[in-house]
Design an enzyme around this catalytic site. Sequence first.
Site: not given
Ligand code: COD
Ligand code: ZN
Length: 376
Positions: A47, A49, A52, A69, A176
Amino acid sequence: MATAGKIIKCKAAVCWGPNKPLSIEDVEVAPPKEHEVRIKIVATGICRSDEHVLSGSLNDIKFPIILGHEGAGIVESVGSRVTGIKPGDKVIPLIIPQCGKCRCCVNPESNFCYKNFFGKFDGKIVENTTRFTCKGIGIHSFLGTGTFSEYTVVDDIAVAKIHDDAPLDRVCLIGCGFSTGYGSALNTAKVKHGSTCAVFGLGGVGLSVIIGCKVAGASRIIAVDINNNKFAKAMECGATECINPKDYDRPIQEVLAEMTDDGVDYSFEVIGNTGVMESALSSSHFGCGTTIIVGVAPSSAKMSFDPLLILTGRTLKGSTFGGWKSKDHIPQLVCDYMNKKFNLDLLITHKLPFEKINEGFKLLCNGESIRTVLTL
Ligand code: COD
Ligand code: ZN
Ligand code: ZN
């Protein structure tokens, strides 16, 4: 089981520090103490995070640590005073526990728990120690779950028993990413039939928001991302149209306002970018729109917006783990998946053996994968 009460030696992917590849090591996993459960992990997703931590962008992480997780497995043994869970049960470890007693747990509107691991990244379980050792060194457990290990120990308030026939290599995502997005649409936004939605960010969590909006019967689901490669999958998950902010020379909220007769009913920020959060808020309808923040912004970032946006009828909310009360709701989500209420298989783009975990992280960093599921 023959191993009950004994230390188990097994393989785990240890993160010795940020910006280093994970290292598959022989670790010792101590037997579960009172109110603890030892689990044989069968499958785990990688996942965002986890990544991260690996890239050093999550603060206050204690190393060395075993990440992971989003796992599912089978109970190997239980400590004393554990009720409702026995060896052989299929389970999902929980990133938000549910003690059932604290002020949040007794409030039907909250899915937090005072014993939660969020924001407290010390890698310890409730008893304030960890159960992993490697080369004589104690190893922390990310979010109290540590699923990048053949065996892990979790608190009994942080594990849900699921259906005996559940396919663990898929329902692990309910631990998650899937639940986080899906629940933010159903529980936090409470998307209504026939409504219009905009989802900013089309990673695994954003796609799960789309699946939730679709299940709720939204008539339009507008997917927003700066990467066009994300659009085909978004349509497959239920988006009705996709837009890229880079294709416009005006703010995306203006584009959305034109498309939707003055703003969407529900907007979701699923990236963790405060600028996008502000756009998402401005994209919602002035009289009755709702915006849900799902992404976690960097710890120093601040959102800023004109309070008039709220005064004129918009609602701004946040959602963690999709608002699900973990122990209560996860078993039902697993059954809903088995009954085909939603198809989370769409999120699984890669499957790899556990030993190839670093390859799985590369796929996530390159944007090539939505979810890689590792099988142990
Ligand atoms: N405008 C539009 N799209 C955007 C922009 C922007 N400015 N910047 C990035 N993007 C797009 C990217 O191209 C990508 O497709 C997408 O946003 C983000 O995708 P990922 O692969 O990074 O995201 P996810 O879905 O795997 O995860 C999203 C979260 C919100 C969960 C993550 O980024 C986050 O905030 N993680 C920490 C939160 C946390 O601890 N969560 C609990 C456990 S995971
Ligand atoms: Zn997660
Ligand atoms: Zn609680």
